[in-house]
Design an enzyme around this catalytic site. Structure first.
Site, short mmCIF file in Angstrom:
data_model
loop_
_atom_site.label_atom_id
_atom_site.label_comp_id
_atom_site.label_asym_id
_atom_site.label_seq_id
_atom_site.Cartn_x
_atom_site.Cartn_y
_atom_site.Cartn_z
N GLU A 96 33.94 5.65 -84.04
CA GLU A 96 33.65 5.55 -82.61
C GLU A 96 34.40 6.57 -81.75
O GLU A 96 33.88 7.03 -80.74
CB GLU A 96 33.98 4.13 -82.10
CG GLU A 96 33.07 3.04 -82.64
CD GLU A 96 31.64 3.14 -82.11
OE1 GLU A 96 31.44 3.74 -81.04
OE2 GLU A 96 30.73 2.64 -82.80
N SER A 360 0.57 -50.68 -83.10
CA SER A 360 0.37 -51.66 -84.16
C SER A 360 1.29 -51.51 -85.37
O SER A 360 1.25 -52.35 -86.27
CB SER A 360 -1.09 -51.61 -84.64
OG SER A 360 -1.95 -52.06 -83.62
#
Length: 702
Positions: A96, A360
């Site tokens: 870098e 149900s």
């Protein structure tokens, strides 16, 4: 600027962009000449908590020891520079900003090289940024490529160089740069990709991470291997050029494999385990880490559950959601759970947390409660509609799906057809308080106290329902859902067991007879599309559909596995005519269960000695005579079987029964017709005030 002379300098000044770049260079030079170098700051640098000295993520394994995934902390941490591998520091500087320790925040040589490239490209590029400038950009400025931003960046960079030491600046940079996949700073990067602290990274891992910040989405360790490898090798080559490593080490590092640790696929199951750990240990356990969690999950089945639910629901509509829960009914072990069709887009777990009307699917519990009261599968009931009234002007008349009526039928057929009228009559007969107490014992707490409970109007979760079915599948014992089997703490080297919680709540005879009734649901009832599956695998189940076709359900089981399915919209709305449990959920259930049972032997439900089988006339419920046009072998809890032969086909007329004792068919004489036709109940409030018949008709498909 001696390099910029003659024809090149003339050409250079003809570029408007490069004139602006020169302004930046000259401004920088001026600042360098006037700024002094005072003592460096000794202030605290960290903007997040300091990373704990020892950490490893929480690892999740399935019930066979297969790695499933990792639970990572969500907080950001700061790592002091002396706890970051020195090799990583060198690698970052090499790739870098190789002159990092020589420049005052801006690198004049680097800028000059970048300007040459700018001339060739005819635009202002990003080149020439130092580590200090990159830190400034991340901390204080936007990524916009403008001259003003570059000037501010340079000024602030030199101000930082006056205030902080190189070591401090590098520490801030490493803790604040982005490494892809949500990893901000080296602490998160080391954890996510290698499950380590930065000080424990290998040199090969350091070289790999050093190359990431240039383009985090491309160069992170989980990216395309060839791209990541090329970037890593560039870092290594640059280190060798700068004499940071020897040619021999270069070759060794380049030969190292790229092997980041898998995070595993995010899933509803792992998220559920995370919640359980927080419930047990508190939220800080996620940050502490150090656990190995053995779950009840079957990893292959979990993947299949997610796939089957997603494909099955999307085949119907892309607007729908769904949930699937699969348990071992004998232990409660959660083998698989899909709380929705896509965890990444909607992590809310509908299987565990969403409360909806069950329709149900609650009826098997009602029928099991009736069997416990000595009613029988062969009991004959009439399903002619009854109107219930309360107050002065309120009434309720339950109806069957499609307004079908079957006349006098046994309870077995009433359950198979999901007869609403008989379900309400049955609840009226056995009593609401008794059914509420029975349901709670089965693991389904109910708060309502009205007859609409028979039709599933109280909201529950899918997990509640599946747990409540476990006594039916296992022979009478309720098993609580269990996701975690045991936990190993790597820090203390200790194991914690999480045994199954299994409680006997139902007689084995009741469980068996109820199951035999529910098998008819799959052969000729509301889930008759599953009859081929039933022929291959003894199984039982129940469909459910709520008012206006909003929620569709199916819960079914074999002796080894129980699975529940829910499909609907997150914001309740109609799915349209035909959106029923039988048509929507049953096919998804079958597809999943074939996978769940593929490696298991075919076994049948074991009939306990307390269940007897006798031949009856199903039209009357009495023992069959030779002249009965139809006979059927029916199961009874011992002591409830009929003892009188069919009076309609040659048997003797039965003597009047004691009013407090159920008839041979299981039905008490005082309740043979639970309510006179058309009369309302005087003892129960059929519905909560304000509920109408439309909210209690689950529209079950027959």
């Amino acid at each position: 600027m001696i390099l910029l002379r003659g024809d090149f300098l003339s050409a250079f000044f003809s570029s408007k962009t490069c004139k602006k770049c020169l302004t930046l260079v000259f401004s920088g030079c001026l600042l360098v000449s006037v700024l002094a170098f005072p003592a460096k700051a000794a202030e605290k640098l960290g903007t997040y908590p300091i990373l704990p000295s020892h950490y490893s993520s929480i690892k999740i394994f399935d019930n066979k020891g297969c790695f499933v995934g990792r639970i990572l902390p969500r907080k950001r941490y700061w790592v002091p520079i002396d706890r970051i591998n020195p090799f990583l520091q060198k690698a970052v500087v090499a790739i870098e900003d190789s002159r990092f320790y020589d420049h005052p925040g801006i690198d004049i040589r680097g800028i000059a090289r970048a300007l040459v490239k700018d001339v060739a490209k005819g635009k202002l590029a990003e080149g020439g940024s130092t580590i200090t400038q990159q830190l400034i950009k991340n901390r204080h400025l936007s990524g916009q490529k403008t001259l003003d931003r570059k000037i501010k960046e340079g000024l602030l960079a030199m101000e930082y160089e006056r205030k902080y030491s190189k070591k401090q600046i590098l520490e801030m940079y490493l803790n604040e740069i982005y490494y892809g996949n949500g990893a901000w700073g080296i602490a998160q990067a080391a954890r996510i990709y290698f499950d380590k602290s930065p000080q424990n990274l290998t040199e090969a891992e350091c070289a790999l991470l050093a190359g990431v910040p240039k383009a985090p989405n491309r160069y992170n360790p989980s990216g395309t291997p060839s791209v990541v490898r090329n970037r890593r090798n560039l870092v290594i080559s640059r280190m060798e050029e700068l004499k940071m490593i020897s040619p021999q080490k270069k070759q060794k590092l380049m030969a190292a494999s790229i092997s980041p640790i898998s995070k595993g696929e995010p899933s509803y199951y792992v998220d559920a385990v995370r919640s359980k750990l927080i419930d047990r240990y508190g939220a800080e356990i996620i940050e502490r880490g150090g656990l190995e969690v053995i779950t009840a999950m079957n990893l292959n089945l979990q993947k299949r559950a997610e796939q089957v639910l997603r494909e099955g629901v999307r085949r119907i509509s892309s607007d729908l959601q769904g949930a699937l829960l699969c348990l071992d009914p004998s232990t409660g072990d959660v083998l698989a759970v899909a709380g929705g069709i896509d965890f990444s887009s909607s992590p809310y777990n509908r299987a565990f947390y969403a409360r909806r009307q069950p329709g149900s699917v609650i009826k098997p519990l009602l029928y099991a409660a009736a069997l416990e009261k000595r009613y029988t599968a062969g009991s004959i009931w009439n399903d002619e509609p009854v109107t219930y009234t309360w107050g002065t002007d309120e009434s309720w008349t339950p109806h069957n799906y499609g307004n079908k009526h079957y006349g006098e039928i046994p309870l077995r057929k009433a359950l198979a057809y999901s007869d609403n009228v008989i379900a309400v009559r049955l609840l009226e007969t056995i009593g609401i308080p008794y059914f509420v107490e029975f349901s709670e014992k089965m693991g389904l707490p109910l708060r309502s106290r009205n007859l609409s409970l028979a039709l599933g109007t109280e909201e529950v979760t899918l997990t509640d329902l599946v747990e409540a079915y476990t006594p039916l599948a296992s022979g009478g014992s309720r098993a609580e859902a269990r996701t975690i089997i045991r936990i190993y703490d790597r820090y203390s080297n200790t194991w914690t067991e999480n045994p199954p919680i299994v409680t006997p709540v139902l007689s084995p005879a009741t469980a068996f007879v109820t199951t035999s009734m529910m098998q008819d649901v799959l052969t000729y009832g509301t889930a008759k599309t599953l009859k081929n599956f039933y022929r291959e695998r003894p199984s039982a189940g129940k469909t459910g559909t709520t008012d206006n076709y909003q929620d569709a359900w199916f819960i079914g089981y074999t002796p080894q596995v129980i699975t529940g399915i829910w499909v609907g919209h997150d914001k309740p709305q109609s799915g349209g005519t035909g959106f029923t449990g039988g048509s929507i959920c049953a096919p998804i259930w079958e597809s999943f269960m074939r996978s769940a049972l593929a490696s298991k032997p075919v076994v049948d439900f074991q009939r306990p000695e307390s269940v007897v089988s006798v031949s009856i006339d199903p039209a009357t419920g009495f023992l069959a005579m030779p002249d009965c046009p139809e006979t059927k072998e029916e199961f009874y809890i011992a002591g409830t079987e009929p003892t009188t032969y069919c009076p309609q086909h040659g048997g003797e007329t039965p003597a009047p029964a004691d009013p407090a004792t159920p008839l041979p068919g299981g039905e008490g004489s005082e309740t043979a017709d639970p309510l006179p036709k058309g009369e309302g109940s005087q003892t129960a409030d059929p519905l909560p005030k304000g509920e109408g018949s439309q909210t209690a008709d689950p529209h079950e498909n027959s």
